[in-house]
Design an enzyme around this catalytic site. Sequence first.
Site, mmCIF file in Angstrom:
data_model
loop_
_atom_site.group_PDB
_atom_site.id
_atom_site.type_symbol
_atom_site.label_atom_id
_atom_site.label_comp_id
_atom_site.label_asym_id
_atom_site.label_seq_id
_atom_site.Cartn_x
_atom_site.Cartn_y
_atom_site.Cartn_z
ATOM 1 N N LYS A 33 0.821 -1.212 0.000
ATOM 2 C CA LYS A 33 0.000 0.000 0.000
ATOM 3 C C LYS A 33 0.861 1.270 0.000
ATOM 4 O O LYS A 33 0.505 2.245 -0.670
ATOM 5 C CB LYS A 33 -0.949 0.014 1.188
ATOM 6 C CG LYS A 33 -0.316 0.158 2.562
ATOM 7 C CD LYS A 33 -1.363 0.170 3.659
ATOM 8 C CE LYS A 33 -0.727 0.241 5.037
ATOM 9 N NZ LYS A 33 -0.042 1.505 5.290
ATOM 10 N N THR A 34 1.978 1.268 0.732
ATOM 11 C CA THR A 34 2.816 2.467 0.775
ATOM 12 C C THR A 34 3.392 2.774 -0.601
ATOM 13 O O THR A 34 3.419 3.927 -1.038
ATOM 14 C CB THR A 34 3.952 2.299 1.803
ATOM 15 O OG1 THR A 34 3.400 1.980 3.075
ATOM 16 C CG2 THR A 34 4.758 3.584 1.926
ATOM 17 N N ASP A 230 -3.825 7.361 4.732
ATOM 18 C CA ASP A 230 -3.372 5.995 5.004
ATOM 19 C C ASP A 230 -4.102 5.442 6.227
ATOM 20 O O ASP A 230 -4.518 6.200 7.101
ATOM 21 C CB ASP A 230 -1.858 6.018 5.249
ATOM 22 C CG ASP A 230 -1.245 4.630 5.262
ATOM 23 O OD1 ASP A 230 -1.920 3.676 4.837
ATOM 24 O OD2 ASP A 230 -0.087 4.500 5.703
ATOM 25 N N GLU A 231 -4.244 4.114 6.297
ATOM 26 C CA GLU A 231 -4.875 3.432 7.444
ATOM 27 C C GLU A 231 -6.257 4.029 7.754
ATOM 28 O O GLU A 231 -6.600 4.297 8.905
ATOM 29 C CB GLU A 231 -3.976 3.508 8.689
ATOM 30 C CG GLU A 231 -2.581 2.951 8.497
ATOM 31 C CD GLU A 231 -2.524 1.433 8.426
ATOM 32 O OE1 GLU A 231 -3.608 0.797 8.380
ATOM 33 O OE2 GLU A 231 -1.428 0.865 8.396
ATOM 34 N N GLN A 261 -8.194 -5.224 9.112
ATOM 35 C CA GLN A 261 -7.163 -4.874 10.092
ATOM 36 C C GLN A 261 -7.603 -3.732 11.000
ATOM 37 O O GLN A 261 -6.766 -3.045 11.592
ATOM 38 C CB GLN A 261 -5.859 -4.503 9.377
ATOM 39 C CG GLN A 261 -5.252 -5.665 8.597
ATOM 40 C CD GLN A 261 -3.885 -5.327 8.037
ATOM 41 O OE1 GLN A 261 -2.881 -5.291 8.753
ATOM 42 N NE2 GLN A 261 -3.829 -5.074 6.741
ATOM 43 N N ARG A 642 1.527 -11.250 10.137
ATOM 44 C CA ARG A 642 2.844 -10.670 10.427
ATOM 45 C C ARG A 642 3.944 -11.629 10.008
ATOM 46 O O ARG A 642 5.104 -11.230 9.863
ATOM 47 C CB ARG A 642 3.019 -10.392 11.936
ATOM 48 C CG ARG A 642 2.082 -9.402 12.583
ATOM 49 C CD ARG A 642 1.911 -8.124 11.824
ATOM 50 N NE ARG A 642 0.752 -8.204 10.938
ATOM 51 C CZ ARG A 642 0.499 -7.364 9.943
ATOM 52 N NH1 ARG A 642 1.353 -6.406 9.670
ATOM 53 N NH2 ARG A 642 -0.580 -7.492 9.199
#
Length: 716
Positions: A33-34, A230-231, A261, A642
Site C-alpha cells: 500500500k505504501t 493511510d490506514e 485490520q 505478520r
Amino acid sequence: MALNLTKLNEHQREAVLHGLGPLLILAGAGSGKTSTMAHRIAHLIAERHVPGSAILGLSFTNKAAGELKQRVYRLVQESLGRRAARGLTVTTFHSLCARLLRVHAEELGFQTNFTILDQNDQIDILRQVLKNIRIDERRFDPEVILFELSQAKSRFLSIKEAESYFLESRNLSEDYALATASSFSKYQEQLRVLNAMDFDDLIYYGVRLLEEHAEVRGHYNDRFRHILVDEYQDTNGAQFRLLKLLTEHQQNLCVVGDDDQSIYAWRGADPSHILQFSQIYSEARTVALEQNYRSTSRILEAANHVIEKNRGRYPKKLWSERGVGEPITLAIVEDDRAEAEFVTEEIRKRTAENQKSWRDFAVLYRSNTQSRVFEEAFRRQGIPYKIVGGISFLARKEVKDVLSYWRLITNLKDDASLRRILNRPARGIGKSSIEVMSHFAFEQKISFFESFEESSRLAPKTAPALLGFRDLILKLQQSLHLTPFEPQAMSAWARGSLERIQMKRGIEEESDDPVQAARKWENVEELVHSLGQFQFSSSFERGSGEILEPGFESSSQMSAEEMLREFLMRMTLDAQESEKNETQKEDKNQVTLLTLHGAKGLEYPFVFMVGMEEGFLPHRRTIEEAVDFGEERRLCYVGITRAKDHLILTRAKNRIRYGKAVPRIPSRFLEEIPQDLLLFMNESGILAQSEEEVQKQHEIQVKNYLAEIRANLMKN
C-alpha cells in the site's frame, strides 16, 4: 521522463492512474500500500501536473509519513527532479491540526503560542481540577478518567453529550462516571486558562476551527486539491469529520486501508468509515489489492479462513507468489512454563538450523501480562530480547525537565511545566506553599505563574524563592527575544539557559551514582544538540524556499522564540508516538516480544502466536460481555499475517493460577484453520498430522520411557 510503473501489479497501477473523484484502495496485509500511495502522489505531480503544495497526505505516525514522503521524492526525482515535489505536505492528523491552530488559534480564543500537553501534564492538571472541585483525587486513577475524556473528544461530543456518555458508560463504575462527568468541563476550562491543549484537543479544535470559520475552511479546501489518507480504517469520529470539512469543495479524496485490520475500536476507531465509504461518496471507485508480497501461501490461506467468518466486511482473498511454504505449527503444551520453554528451545534450534538472527523472531500475545514467563525463560537461556514500550529518549526525566523549562519560557501560562520544574533543582518551595498559590490561581482563573504577584500570602522565607524563580524565567524569556535566528546563537542560548537554571547541579544532587548523573547530563546535551540540528534544518529549508514540513506557510524570517516553539511542538508530538517508534527500531539483535495490537504494520520471518486459548484470544472480557467477536478475529488475522516464512501457534492445556492448574479451552479461531495446513507438535517435539496423533505418540513415548526405567531397575 515518464514515471515508471512497471514494478506495480495490475491493480496497483489501476489505483495510481485513477483520475478525479473519490477512490477507495482496499489494501490487504502486505499488499504494497505504501508503494501504491507513493506512486499515486508522484503520478499526480509528474503526469497530471498537480503542484506538490496542492497535495496533502495523512498518516497516523511520523514514521509512516516520513517514509511515504521520501518515497515520493525518490520517484519524482527520477522523472522530473526533486524540486517538482516542492511544497508537498505529508504529515499526521495531529501535526496537521497543530499547524492549523498555530496560525488560527486566536479565532478560537487561544493564543498562538499554546502549549501541547503530554500525558503527565494532563494527569497533573486533572488532579488539581479534582481537588479544586472537592473530589478526593486519591480515590481515582487519573489515567482511567483521561482515557474516557479522550474517547469523548475523539467522538466529537459536546460537554453535555459527553457527560451523558460518561454516566451511561458500561466501562465506568458509578463513582468513576460521576467524577469523569463532573471534571470534564472544569478540565477543559483550566486548559483554556493555561493556554494549553492536550493531544485530542488538536483534532477537536481543528474540526471546530473549520466548522465555525467558513473563510478558513475555504482557504484549505482551495489549498489542498488532492488528499490521500493511510490506514483509513483507524479514523475516529473527529478525524472523519475533519476530512469531510477539507473536501467540501472537491472530492479528490483517496483513502487506503483494510477493514480486516481494524483493531483499534477501543480507542475510538470506527470501521464503518471504510465500510460505508462508497455510500458516503457515491461516485467512489474501489480498487482491491489482494496480492501479498510478505507471506507464503499457506500462511495466507490460514488468515483467509479465519477472517472470512467475520460479517460486514469487504470480501477479499490474499494470495502470494512466494510459494506454498512450510506447514503452520500448532504446539500443544502442558502449561505456562512448558509454553515458554518450548518457544525458547524452538528459537534456539531455528537460529542454529537456519542461521537466523535473534531479530528475525517475534513472540505475539493478546495481553501484556503474558510476557512474564517468556522474559524469565529468555533470561535463563541468555536469549537477548526487547519488550515493546521501553523508556524513550523523550520520556526520560532529565529531558522532560529541560523541555518543561523551555515550554514555560515560551508560554508563561503552562502550569503543568511550571509545577514540574518549580523545585528542580531544589529551591526550598514546599508543597503547602504550592497548594496555596495553586488554589488561589484556580479561584481567580489565572495561571500559576501570574499568582506569584500575590506571593505575600506565603511565609517570609518562601516568597523570595518564588519571586527569584519568576525573575529567572522572565530573564531567560527576555534573552530568547534578543537571540538572533542563527544556529550557533540558538545553541548558545540553550546552553546558557541550562547554566542559569543550574540543571547540571540539580541532576548531580538527585543522583547517588556519579556515572548515572553523567549519563543523564549526556541526554541533556543531546537535547541541546537536537535543537541545534532542528534550527539548522529549519533555516536551510526556509532559506531555499522550501516549506518546512509539515507546515503550510513559507517564511524566510523566523524568530528564535518561534523556532523554539516549533521545536517543542515537534518534541511533544513525537513523544506521543515514541512507544511505537521504539518498537520499530531494528538496531539491536534481539527477539521482539509484543502485543497483537502493537504488531500491526510489522513483519518477521518467524512469528510465535502464543496463548491461542479462549480467554486470551478471544479475550475474556469479550466473552463475558457476549459482544461481537469481529475485532478479536481481526486481531488474530493481523497476528497471522505478520509472519513471512514461519508461523508457530501455541496453546496450553492448563494455566497455573494461584498455584493450581486450571484447564484451558482451545481458541475458537484455531478451529477455523483447516487441519491440512497445520503440523501438530507437543513440548517434546513430537510431530503429527492431528492432535489425536500427537497424544497417541506422547502416550507411546511415556510408556516406552517407563518401560526403560523398569528394565534398568531389574538390571540393578
